[in-house]
Design an enzyme around this catalytic site. Structure first.
Site, PDB file in Angstrom:
ATOM      1  CD  GLN A 138      -2.522   1.739   0.298  1.00  0.00           C
ATOM      2  OE1 GLN A 138      -3.194   0.940  -0.348  1.00  0.00           O
ATOM      3  NE2 GLN A 138      -2.464   3.024  -0.024  1.00  0.00           N
ATOM      4  CD  GLN A 140      -3.520   7.739  -2.135  1.00  0.00           C
ATOM      5  OE1 GLN A 140      -4.283   6.794  -2.237  1.00  0.00           O
ATOM      6  NE2 GLN A 140      -3.848   8.962  -2.473  1.00  0.00           N
ATOM      7  N   PRO A 265      -6.008  -2.437   4.653  1.00  0.00           N
ATOM      8  CG  PRO A 265      -4.207  -0.929   4.657  1.00  0.00           C
ATOM      9  CD  PRO A 265      -4.610  -2.304   4.211  1.00  0.00           C
ATOM     10  N   GLY A 267     -10.757   0.501   1.968  1.00  0.00           N
ATOM     11  CA  GLY A 267     -11.826  -0.094   1.180  1.00  0.00           C
ATOM     12  C   GLY A 267     -11.276  -0.470  -0.184  1.00  0.00           C
ATOM     13  N   GLY A 268     -10.640   0.504  -0.786  1.00  0.00           N
ATOM     14  CA  GLY A 268     -10.065   0.259  -2.098  1.00  0.00           C
ATOM     15  C   GLY A 268      -8.876   1.158  -2.333  1.00  0.00           C
ATOM     16  CG  MET A 269      -4.347   1.830  -3.345  1.00  0.00           C
ATOM     17  SD  MET A 269      -4.420   3.577  -2.849  1.00  0.00           S
ATOM     18  CE  MET A 269      -3.541   4.331  -4.213  1.00  0.00           C
ATOM     19  CD  GLU A 270      -6.488   5.917  -5.808  1.00  0.00           C
ATOM     20  OE1 GLU A 270      -6.940   5.187  -4.905  1.00  0.00           O
ATOM     21  OE2 GLU A 270      -6.100   7.079  -5.608  1.00  0.00           O
ATOM     22  CG  HIS A 294     -14.072   6.117  -4.663  1.00  0.00           C
ATOM     23  ND1 HIS A 294     -14.446   7.361  -4.215  1.00  0.00           N
ATOM     24  CD2 HIS A 294     -12.752   6.023  -4.401  1.00  0.00           C
ATOM     25  CE1 HIS A 294     -13.399   7.983  -3.722  1.00  0.00           C
ATOM     26  NE2 HIS A 294     -12.348   7.188  -3.806  1.00  0.00           N
ATOM     27  CD  GLU A 295     -10.846   2.923  -4.682  1.00  0.00           C
ATOM     28  OE1 GLU A 295      -9.916   3.602  -5.150  1.00  0.00           O
ATOM     29  OE2 GLU A 295     -11.332   3.119  -3.546  1.00  0.00           O
ATOM     30  CG  HIS A 298      -9.243   7.371  -7.544  1.00  0.00           C
ATOM     31  ND1 HIS A 298      -8.936   8.686  -7.276  1.00  0.00           N
ATOM     32  CD2 HIS A 298      -9.690   6.848  -6.370  1.00  0.00           C
ATOM     33  CE1 HIS A 298      -9.189   8.938  -5.983  1.00  0.00           C
ATOM     34  NE2 HIS A 298      -9.651   7.837  -5.413  1.00  0.00           N
ATOM     35  CD  GLU A 317      -9.376   9.955  -2.688  1.00  0.00           C
ATOM     36  OE1 GLU A 317     -10.492   9.543  -3.057  1.00  0.00           O
ATOM     37  OE2 GLU A 317      -8.333   9.268  -2.783  1.00  0.00           O
ATOM     38  CG  ASP A 374      -1.995   7.761   6.952  1.00  0.00           C
ATOM     39  OD1 ASP A 374      -2.663   7.528   5.935  1.00  0.00           O
ATOM     40  OD2 ASP A 374      -2.077   7.109   8.010  1.00  0.00           O
ATOM     41  CE1 TYR A 382     -10.748  10.544   1.350  1.00  0.00           C
ATOM     42  CE2 TYR A 382     -11.836   9.269  -0.365  1.00  0.00           C
ATOM     43  CZ  TYR A 382     -10.772   9.456   0.481  1.00  0.00           C
ATOM     44  OH  TYR A 382      -9.725   8.571   0.486  1.00  0.00           O
ATOM     45  NE  ARG A 555     -13.442  -0.282   4.116  1.00  0.00           N
ATOM     46  CZ  ARG A 555     -14.592  -0.300   3.461  1.00  0.00           C
ATOM     47  NH1 ARG A 555     -15.337  -1.395   3.465  1.00  0.00           N
ATOM     48  NH2 ARG A 555     -15.000   0.765   2.813  1.00  0.00           N
ATOM     49  CE  LYS A 557     -16.236   2.904   5.724  1.00  0.00           C
ATOM     50  NZ  LYS A 557     -17.107   2.997   4.541  1.00  0.00           N
TER      51      LYS A 557
HETATM   52  N1  BES Z   1      -6.962   6.519  -2.634  1.00  0.00           N
HETATM   53  C1  BES Z   1      -7.874   6.184  -1.613  1.00  0.00           C
HETATM   54  C2  BES Z   1      -7.229   5.464  -0.452  1.00  0.00           C
HETATM   55  C3  BES Z   1      -6.135   6.243   0.246  1.00  0.00           C
HETATM   56  C4  BES Z   1      -6.247   7.592   0.496  1.00  0.00           C
HETATM   57  C5  BES Z   1      -4.995   5.591   0.673  1.00  0.00           C
HETATM   58  C6  BES Z   1      -5.220   8.277   1.144  1.00  0.00           C
HETATM   59  C7  BES Z   1      -3.985   6.269   1.303  1.00  0.00           C
HETATM   60  C8  BES Z   1      -4.086   7.616   1.542  1.00  0.00           C
HETATM   61  C9  BES Z   1      -9.025   5.350  -2.150  1.00  0.00           C
HETATM   62  O1  BES Z   1      -9.436   5.724  -3.422  1.00  0.00           O
HETATM   63  C10 BES Z   1     -10.211   5.588  -1.261  1.00  0.00           C
HETATM   64  O2  BES Z   1     -10.644   6.700  -1.196  1.00  0.00           O
HETATM   65  N2  BES Z   1     -10.719   4.546  -0.598  1.00  0.00           N
HETATM   66  C11 BES Z   1     -11.865   4.638   0.276  1.00  0.00           C
HETATM   67  C12 BES Z   1     -13.104   4.146  -0.399  1.00  0.00           C
HETATM   68  C13 BES Z   1     -13.937   5.169  -1.047  1.00  0.00           C
HETATM   69  C14 BES Z   1     -15.206   4.539  -1.587  1.00  0.00           C
HETATM   70  C15 BES Z   1     -14.271   6.371  -0.204  1.00  0.00           C
HETATM   71  C16 BES Z   1     -11.638   3.703   1.446  1.00  0.00           C
HETATM   72  O3  BES Z   1     -10.667   2.973   1.430  1.00  0.00           O
HETATM   73  O4  BES Z   1     -12.437   3.714   2.369  1.00  0.00           O
HETATM   74 ZN    ZN Z   2     -10.386   7.607  -3.445  1.00  0.00          ZN
END
Ligand code: BES
Ligand code: ZN
Length: 600
Positions: A138, A140, A265, A267-270, A294-295, A298, A317, A374, A382, A555, A557
């Protein structure tokens, strides 16, 4: 100065990278690495094609927790001298390599250490199949430098190729053109022909299989997970069609997903060409797939047009959330997208409350100097970002706004932008001196001021209005089992659960649980929201399910609000620490660094 030098010199400095791209910049990376599961290391060579713009004697890379063994110059691989600077908190150490004015190739021989925070090494027990180990990265925001020596700034783009050696029974995949099948040698090669920023470097190794969805789309997952994933994400092809209809051709050839073990960690990473996704969206009813939209989005906002520094994160975002909701509207209608907007608004309100009304971190344009990005990357980027764009859309009309966004993506394709560049573009392409419009768009209020601007229009949802009605009748005595919930999706349930009062009796919780089966729900969003109430009200019936959830799911979140709710009382905190001690080996460093700080 050449124009390239000017571009680099004019770009705002990235305070989270030691690189000096105006002096010497990397253009292409050739990675040749071996993945060792016994030692939990990645080792090998990173060879860069560089451009020595200033014709000086050094090039600077970012590293953190890396062992740098040797550095060579040129095809002939002549050893050169290098220095690692002092360790700076979360930034790591600059690697300064001595080069010649005409140097074109720099090869860095290195290996990773136990401090490689990008990497999570999973034991077989931590995978779905239980037979093979697993690795994923990971990168980012600034973790690429913990597994590759790299100019780790989103303002710098490279193409890359890679050769990756892994144990024979495993498949390696990257954010690049992928192999699709295991071979007998365990050696895989990759090519990423489009230039990408370093935070999109990604690798995963495991017992993976591939199944196609459409011509251009498909899924990688463990054998035990692949069929559930193929069912859940069957609509990803339609999402791609909808996205292209909105903002033009998909520029990355294939779009595949990699479904990770639950410790992932995010939801998704693009990661380009290969989005990494949590298995917690496998709800069996396709109800959590806005995450895929979402991904996928991106691929335009972020991967094609990239925030130049982490202070401009909202450009990644905010645009992506806006775009995600447009894709969902196209596929499932406005009423569906409205629900997502209201839930997003609730998240935004919570974050605003947490950070405080005057917090500078609630502005769209951030100032993260001296801090780990971070920490500063919150829901503000977002959801406030999204509502800013929706506000512009409302002011100029959808058709006009779509044309504008299209042109923005075309104009800045494969480049980094920043808040100033975007706002200049907005002024010259859309506002064009119209003062009334400028007032409606209110750049100052949205971008540079904390909180929400006066006149903010709250999103509403007709489907949620029905949920609110049901809730009101339950509150005034109607039995839960008699509420009309038949047509509810995850989103309605989430809205309902979030609305529940802070204080509830054992009897109330038990009634809801009996009628709706929350504690045993297979839906991670429902569970995570429900646990907040069971913790607050000490509804011990849910304790076992809570512990199971916390020890399986990594995860962040979900983890943060749950652990926070637990830690709110001395007794709960004890419970939290006991569970955390058990669960921690299951979490990625991204999650543990947040939780360590929270639970100390
Ligand atoms: N790029 C982000 C994840 C991220 C942001 C990783 C900042 C590290 C630092 C990814 O696109 C994202 O926003 N994921 C969200 C899901 C989204 C539907 C809001 C997540 O992981 O919750
Ligand atoms: Zn995102």
């Amino acid at each position: 100065m050449t124009t390239q030098q000017q571009d680099m010199a004019q770009a705002p400095a990235d305070v989270h990278s030691f690189a000096k791209p105006a002096e010497a910049v990397a253009r292409h990376l050739d990675l040749d690495i071996a993945v060792n599961f016994d030692k939990k290391t990645i080792s090998g060579k990173a060879t860069y094609q560089i451009e020595n713009l200033a014709k000086g004697n050094r090039i600077v890379f970012d590293t953190r927790g890396l062992n740098i063994e040797q550095v060579y110059l040129g095809e002939e691989q002549t050893p050169t001298t290098f220095r690692l600077g002092d360790e700076a908190k979360f930034l790591g150490r600059p690697l300064e390599v001595d080069i010649k004015p005409d140097t074109r190739l720099v090869t860095i021989q290195y290996n990773t250490t136990a401090n490689a925070d990008a990497l999570q090494w999973l034991s077989p027990q931590q995978t779905a199949g239980k037979k093979h180990p697993f690795l994923f990265t990971q990168s980012q925001a600034i973790l690429a430098r913990t597994w590759i020596p790299i100019q780790d700034s989103p303002g710098i783009r490279i193409t890359y190729s890679a050769k990756v050696k892994v144990p024979k029974e495993l498949l390696a995949v990257m954010s690049a053109e992928n192999p699709m099948q295991k071979n007998s040698t365990g050696e895989y090669t990759f090519e990423m022909r489009q230039a990408i920023p370093s935070y999109l470097m990604a690798l995963s190794v495991g017992d993976l299989v591939f199944k196609p969805i459409g011509q251009q789309t498909g899924i990688y997952a463990e054998p035990a997970t692949i069929d559930a994933a193929v069912y859940e994400f069957a609509e990803m092809d339609k999402m791609l069609v909808a996205a292209e209809k909105l903002y033009g051709k998909y520029r990355w050839d294939r779009y595949d997903l990699l479904v990770l073990p639950p410790s992932f960690p995010f939801g998704g990473m693009e990661n380009p060409r290969l989005t990494f996704v949590t298995p917690t969206v496998l709800a069996k009813d396709r109800s959590l797939t806005s995450l895929i939209a979402h991904e996928l989005a991106h691929s335009w906002s972020g991967n094609l047009v990239t925030n130049g520094t982490w202070d401009d994160f909202w450009l990644n975002e905010g645009f992506t959330v806006y775009f995600e909701r447009r894709i969902m509207e196209e596929l499932y209608g406005k009423e569906y997208a409205d629900m997502l907007n209201v839930l997003g608004f609730q998240d935004l309100q919570n974050t605003l409350e947490e950070l405080g009304p005057d917090s500078e971190d609630t502005r769209l344009k951030l100032d993260l100097e001296g801090r780990d990005p971070d920490e500063g990357l919150t829901d503000i980027a977002y959801e406030k970002g999204n509502f800013f764009l929706q506000n512009i859309e409302r002011a100029v009309g959808r058709e006009c706004f779509d044309q504008f966004v299209n042109k923005y993506f075309q104009t800045f394709a494969f480049q980094s932008t920043n808040t100033d560049l975007f706002l200049d573009f907005l002024r010259s392409e859309l506002i064009k001196g119209d003062e009334k419009l400028a007032e409606q768009i209110n750049i100052e209020g949205w971008v540079y001021s904390p909180g929400l601007p006066v006149g903010f229009q709250k999103p509403t949802s007709s489907r949620f209005a029905q949920v609110e009605q049901a809730y009101t009748s339950w509150k005034s005595g109607k039995p839960a089992a008699q509420l009309n919930t038949k047509e509810w999706s995850s989103h309605e349930w989430l809205h309902f659960i979030r609305m529940l009062p802070e204080q509830m009796s054992e009897q109330q919780l038990a009634e809801l649980d009996k009628a709706f089966g929350f504690t045993n729900s297979g839906n991670s969003e429902v569970l995570a929201a429900w646990f907040i109430h069971t913790i607050r009200n000490n509804y011990t019936t849910a304790d076992q399910a809570l512990e199971t959830f916390l020890t399986n799911v990594g995860r962040r979140k979900f983890l943060v609000p749950i652990y926070k709710a637990l830690a709110a009382t001395p007794e709960g905190k004890k419970k939290a620490l006991a569970i955390y001690a058990k669960a921690k080996p299951n979490y990625h460093a991204v999650s543990t660094s947040t939780l360590d700080a929270m639970l100390k």
